[in-house]
Design an enzyme around this catalytic site. Structure first.
Site, short mmCIF file in Angstrom:
data_model
loop_
_atom_site.label_atom_id
_atom_site.label_comp_id
_atom_site.label_asym_id
_atom_site.label_seq_id
_atom_site.Cartn_x
_atom_site.Cartn_y
_atom_site.Cartn_z
N HIS A 105 -9.74 -4.91 10.62
CA HIS A 105 -10.40 -4.72 9.32
C HIS A 105 -11.68 -3.89 9.42
CE1 HIS A 105 -7.51 -7.57 7.96
NE2 HIS A 105 -8.08 -7.79 6.80
N GLU A 165 0.81 -1.23 0.00
CA GLU A 165 0.00 0.00 0.00
C GLU A 165 0.83 1.27 0.00
OE1 GLU A 165 -0.83 -2.61 1.92
OE2 GLU A 165 -2.89 -3.13 1.33
#
Lengths: 360, 327
Positions: free
Chosen positions: B129, B60
């Site tokens: 998450h 990322e």
């Protein structure tokens, strides 16, 4: 230097004068910092001049350059004026980043200098993005990405190298290995025997160059860039160099010996190029002295320019946050409190609108 | 108008912007060959090819930074995070590089980039998450943040975000991807401006201010409140930053009672900013203290019952509304 000049025609005497300009600029910046004309952090490039000079001598003016926070030299080498560089250090509106960036954030769009980045290795992915754009548009430019030996242990560096290799992007990663990440020597920071081996881990061709030798740096980068222009790919160079000063102005560099510093000083990149040119009959002592005098004068004039330049105006504070103007120009100024305080304000619905109008 | 899903709406927005501007490209994990982790980019690889629909490794920080660099020289990257929980790995790029560049360079380099993907809690994904990142990012000067709740808003806001000359975060929601709504036909250009809220349901007794996943929740509760003779106005912020103060104030001036229902945590949450602005600017319009319904201030537990207890839910919202209505 003019745009698009092929490598062999870049005049070496001119590059020597660039190296002198960088040296004299940094010396004067140091003095102005001590005189408290310059704030924040200030990292000097003295001793490393051959790396950036060799690099710009090997590329075209429309190639992209991006570096870390030791960035004054990269802007000067690209053609940003000493005036704009010094004014930036002084935080003035005439600076290359309008006084909003400071020492660590030099930018010059016109000269394809993409910063000036102060988070170690955070700009290496940006360099890969610049190279991505080159390939996306089918251009034959190259991106030169400079960073120090301290960057090679950051995650961003590793992710960027992998992406560059995976997508075969036209970028030269140039590690300016000056042996110390702030005060931590490479030996104490890096598990490798030599930094260049990092490249091998990503299947990127890597080489070591003597970063104190202008010609060696220039010729190696020219060779690599030539190959990239034919077929885009990343490359890695470890330029072994040395900074004579501490990490920043506040660092006395007590982690290294005087003898070590002296050893490198004897190998000074400016002295070396001067000797080469003199030996070959391309430079006289008088010429050298004249170049040095010119460099000093340019820098002195830059100090005067910076001193006389205006501060960025307060009323433009919100002008450089969003490209299309202020979106959230702070919370509005406090409305005046009605006499007697809010509790005394009528609560009848009919009066609410009026009370609200008063407060807005 | 025709009915499509939130996922299809986003897919149309991407396709239309890719078609319109050759500088636009989409990059992220599984966006190309896998057709998108949530199928938002379904069919785009086939239509636009691997030059513009680009799979990345799980990296990322690297690909978010790549996007910022490409934007410096005028490309208009759309960077997909598989979830905004993973954007935290790229926090430095999203917070330090993208929004600071315009200022640091004295206005030389603006960054026309979109970071998009699902944000906020989904269902039993656990603490790592389930992050709702809107309040982190909205606090950063230089970023714009929107969080559409309907297919129409998702399409119109994403298209606007791609055309914006600044970094814009489009916060989608996993649980909304399959939700349906009416959207203009594809041949009709749909652009919804950033910084414009929308009243999703008119009411006169209480303003329920919401965004993203809390919009369907607020609408559901508003319908229930009808039975109790409470008329709730549902104001969907759509954009967190810029914040549509006017729409908020107009609604409060009508109802005089406010509940903010947000999907983030209470401490320094979006609702805190909304409350501050209301009391500062239209204090006299309030007939009751403002209530906030948010997540509980704990990391998200996996257990379903506990997760429900942590999330803003109908019971909590009903209670809060009744409290501000003294009902």
């Amino acid at each position: 230097m003019t745009a698009m000049q092929p490598v062999e025609q870049r005049d070496e005497v001119e590059m020597l004068s660039l190296m002198l300009l960088i040296r004299r600029f940094e010396e004067r910046a140091s003095q102005q910092y001590q005189a408290q004309k310059i704030g924040g952090f200030c990292h000097l490039y003295i001793g490393q001049e051959a790396v950036v000079a060799g690099a710009v001598a090997a590329v075209r003016d429309d190639d992209y350059i991006i570096t870390a926070y030791r960035d004054h030299a990269h802007a000067l080498a690209r053609g940003t004026s000493a005036n704009a560089c010094m004014a930036e250090l002084f935080g003035k509106e005439t600076g290359c980043s309008r006084g909003l960036g400071g020492s660590m954030h030099f930018f010059d769009k016109q000269h394809h200098m993409y910063g000036g980045h102060a988070i170690v290795a955070a700009h290496v992915p940006l360099a890969v993005g610049l190279a991505f754009a080159i390939k996306y548009r089918g251009e034959d430019r190259v991106t030169l990405c400079f960073f120090g030996d301290g960057a090679i242990n950051q995650g961003a560096f590793h992710e960027a190298l992998n992406l560059a290799a995976l997508y075969k992007l036209p970028v030269v990663f140039i590690c300016e290995n000056n042996l110390f990440a702030m005060g931590t020597s490479v030996k104490r920071s890096t598990s490798l025997k030599q930094i260049v081996d990092r490249a091998e881990g990503y299947d990127i061709p890597g080489e070591i160059v003597d970063g104190m030798n202008f010609r060696e740096v220039r010729d190696k980068i020219a060779e690599v860039v030539d190959s990239i222009r034919k077929e885009p790919h990343p490359a890695f160079l470890e330029a072994r160099t040395y900074r004579y000063r501490g990490h920043s102005m506040s660092d006395p560099a007590s982690y290294r010996t005087k003898e070590e510093l002296e050893k490198y000083r004897l190998d000074d990149p400016i002295t070396r190029l001067r000797a080469q040119l003199t030996r070959e009959g391309k430079l006289t002592n008088e010429q050298f002295d004249r170049l040095d005098k010119q460099a000093k004068e340019t820098v002195m004039a830059a100090v005067k320019f910076a001193e006389n330049s205006p501060e960025p105006p307060l009323d433009k504070l919100y002008d450089y946050t969003y490209a299309d103007g202020a979106v959230e120009p702070g919370v509005p100024a406090a409305p005046e409190r009605p006499e007697g305080g809010p509790r005394a304000t009528p609560k009848q619905p009919a009066d609410r609108a009026a009370a609200t109008e008063d407060r807005r | 108008m025709r009915e499509i899903t939130y996922r299809q709406a986003l897919n149309e927005a991407l396709a239309e912007e890719l078609e319109r501007d050759p500088n636009v490209f989409l990059m992220g994990e599984e966006v190309a060959e896998y057709q998108g982790a949530y199928k938002v980019s379904h069919g785009l690889l086939e239509r636009f090819g691997p030059r513009r629909i680009i799979d990345t490794p799980i990296s990322e920080n690297g690909f978010a930074g790549l996007g910022v660099g490409a934007a410096m020289v005028g490309l208009r990257p759309i960077i997909e995070f598989m979830t905004f929980s993973f954007s935290l790995v790229a926090f430095d790029q999203v917070v330090n590089n993208a929004p600071n560049m315009y200022t640091m360079s004295g206005g030389q380099f603006n960054i026309p980039i979109v970071f998009r993907g699902p944000n906020g809690p989904a269902h039993q994904l656990g603490a790592t998450h389930s992050h709702a990142t809107e309040n982190f990012y909205a606090s950063v000067p230089g970023l714009k943040v929107c969080a559409p709740a309907t297919p129409r808003d998702a399409k119109g806001l994403l298209k606007t975000a791609v055309r914006d000359n600044n970094p814009v975060l489009v916060l989608e929601a996993e649980l909304l991807y399959s939700s349906k709504g009416m959207v203009e036909p594809p041949d009709e250009e749909l652009l919804i401006p950033l910084g414009k809220a929308e009243v999703k349901r008119e009411g006169s007794d209480v303003s329920v201010i919401c965004y993203s996943q809390t919009v369907p929740l607020a609408l559901k509760v508003a319908a229930q409140l009808e039975d109790e003779d409470i008329s709730a106005e549902v104001v969907d912020l759509r954009s967190i930053k810029p914040l549509d103060e006017k729409a908020i104030f107009d609604s409060v001036a009508k109802t005089h009672r406010v509940v903010v229902v947000e999907q983030d945590h209470p401490f320094c949450g979006v609702g805190a900013e909304v409350c501050y602005r209301i009391q500062k600017n239209i204090f006299d319009q309030l007939d009751a203290p403002i209530m906030r319904v948010s997540q509980e201030d704990v990391p998200m537990p996996y257990n379903e019952r506990l997760e429900h207890a942590v999330l803003p839910n109908a019971e909590k919202l009903l209670t809060a509304v009744k409290q501000v209505c003294y009902a």
